[in-house]
Design a protein around this motif. Sequence first.
Motif, PDB file in Angstrom:
ATOM      1  N   GLY A   1       0.798  -1.222   0.000  1.00 28.38           N
ATOM      2  CA  GLY A   1       0.000   0.000   0.000  1.00 28.38           C
ATOM      3  C   GLY A   1       0.824   1.263   0.000  1.00 28.38           C
ATOM      4  N   ASN A   2       2.149   1.127   0.048  1.00 26.76           N
ATOM      5  CA  ASN A   2       3.079   2.270   0.017  1.00 26.76           C
ATOM      6  C   ASN A   2       4.214   1.957  -0.949  1.00 26.76           C
ATOM      7  OD1 ASN A   2       1.682   3.429   2.251  1.00 26.76           O
ATOM      8  ND2 ASN A   2       2.914   2.200   3.644  1.00 26.76           N
ATOM      9  N   PRO A   3       4.852   2.985  -1.494  1.00 25.09           N
ATOM     10  CA  PRO A   3       6.059   2.733  -2.284  1.00 25.09           C
ATOM     11  C   PRO A   3       7.192   2.192  -1.411  1.00 25.09           C
ATOM     12  CG  PRO A   3       5.163   4.907  -2.742  1.00 25.09           C
ATOM     13  CD  PRO A   3       4.456   4.396  -1.533  1.00 25.09           C
ATOM     14  N   ILE A   4       8.151   1.568  -2.053  1.00 24.12           N
ATOM     15  CA  ILE A   4       9.398   1.177  -1.400  1.00 24.12           C
ATOM     16  C   ILE A   4      10.425   2.252  -1.712  1.00 24.12           C
ATOM     17  CG2 ILE A   4      11.276  -0.504  -1.314  1.00 24.12           C
ATOM     18  CD1 ILE A   4       9.282  -2.613  -2.269  1.00 24.12           C
ATOM     19  N   ILE A   5      11.080   2.780  -0.685  1.00 27.41           N
ATOM     20  CA  ILE A   5      12.206   3.684  -0.928  1.00 27.41           C
ATOM     21  C   ILE A   5      13.410   2.816  -1.238  1.00 27.41           C
ATOM     22  CG2 ILE A   5      12.811   3.876   1.523  1.00 27.41           C
ATOM     23  CD1 ILE A   5      13.566   6.805   0.919  1.00 27.41           C
ATOM     24  N   SER A   6      14.133   3.130  -2.283  1.00 28.41           N
ATOM     25  CA  SER A   6      15.030   2.154  -2.891  1.00 28.41           C
ATOM     26  C   SER A   6      16.399   2.718  -3.240  1.00 28.41           C
ATOM     27  CB  SER A   6      14.373   1.603  -4.160  1.00 28.41           C
ATOM     28  OG  SER A   6      15.208   0.709  -4.827  1.00 28.41           O
ATOM     29  N   ALA A   7      17.401   1.824  -3.215  1.00 27.29           N
ATOM     30  CA  ALA A   7      18.739   2.133  -3.719  1.00 27.29           C
ATOM     31  C   ALA A   7      19.254   0.882  -4.422  1.00 27.29           C
ATOM     32  CB  ALA A   7      19.679   2.524  -2.588  1.00 27.29           C
ATOM     33  N   SER A   8      20.121   1.053  -5.391  1.00 23.54           N
ATOM     34  CA  SER A   8      20.672  -0.089  -6.122  1.00 23.54           C
ATOM     35  C   SER A   8      21.751  -0.778  -5.295  1.00 23.54           C
ATOM     36  CB  SER A   8      21.276   0.366  -7.453  1.00 23.54           C
ATOM     37  OG  SER A   8      20.283   0.916  -8.286  1.00 23.54           O
ATOM     38  N   ILE A   9      21.854  -2.099  -5.479  1.00 26.89           N
ATOM     39  CA  ILE A   9      22.930  -2.871  -4.852  1.00 26.89           C
ATOM     40  C   ILE A   9      24.171  -2.724  -5.717  1.00 26.89           C
ATOM     41  CG2 ILE A   9      23.742  -5.170  -4.246  1.00 26.89           C
ATOM     42  CD1 ILE A   9      21.669  -4.239  -2.330  1.00 26.89           C
ATOM     43  N   LYS A  10      25.146  -1.987  -5.234  1.00 27.21           N
ATOM     44  CA  LYS A  10      26.366  -1.765  -6.004  1.00 27.21           C
ATOM     45  C   LYS A  10      27.491  -2.629  -5.456  1.00 27.21           C
ATOM     46  CE  LYS A  10      27.146   1.843  -8.234  1.00 27.21           C
ATOM     47  NZ  LYS A  10      27.594   3.147  -8.770  1.00 27.21           N
ATOM     48  N   ASP A  11      28.408  -3.010  -6.318  1.00 25.97           N
ATOM     49  CA  ASP A  11      29.552  -3.824  -5.937  1.00 25.97           C
ATOM     50  C   ASP A  11      30.764  -2.915  -5.792  1.00 25.97           C
ATOM     51  OD1 ASP A  11      31.956  -5.716  -6.421  1.00 25.97           O
ATOM     52  OD2 ASP A  11      30.255  -7.085  -6.250  1.00 25.97           O
TER      53      ASP A  11
END
Length: 232
Positions: free
Chosen positions: A163-173
């Motif tokens: 019911g809400n967005p996910i606040i997100s960041a990419s998994i970086k190596d």
Amino acid sequence: MFLCEPDLIELQNHLLVLAIAIFIMPATILKIHPVNPSANKIGRVTDVLKKGGIIIYPTDTVYGIGCDLMNKKAVARLCRIINIKPQKLNLSFICNDLSSISKYVKNISTPLFKLLKKTLPGPFTFILRSNSVVPKIVGTNKKTVGIRIPDNHIPRDIVQMLGNPIISASIKDPDEIIEYTTDPIQIYEKFKHEVDIVIDGGFSGNIPSTVIDCTSDNFEIVREGLGSTSKL
């Protein structure tokens, strides 16, 4: 051999970290079909998010790490995991459809709406002007937000059930050549003591989304990624 006080304190701290690592339960690795996600498994993930959990999940580009946008403690924890101050967090929201975007951004013009409708779901991140709701949620004065509607059923089904967005960041190596880890098992081994669930949706690509700045009438391509810009 006797240890001086600073060495003794350092040894005690080291032993404490080891003890915590031993007794803290590692993250759950949850295999979910990318085309037909199990509703029960999606429900398990959303239950964790509602309790302030952190998840790692596949998208149509690279794996992402995120939490419930509406949980401030979870957002603060996410910032600690990715080692960034909340004030410097470049906000990116995973949404499930176009209608949900309007809750977090300022008025969407007709040309912008046509562009969003043409390209989403897809491997694009659109930088839009945030409305007054966003700073209240995350506690920082952010005037822009990145919007993603990935062409992957797993994150969209999670967001829809949550019911809400996910606040997100990419998994970086940390490897500058590899840049993005594509194997969910490798990602699990790296983050299993920091997050709550790692979703195994299969191998990902290693090319991030195309980023387009739409904060003015002149749309600007900020980063060339997986999303084709030839027809934009």
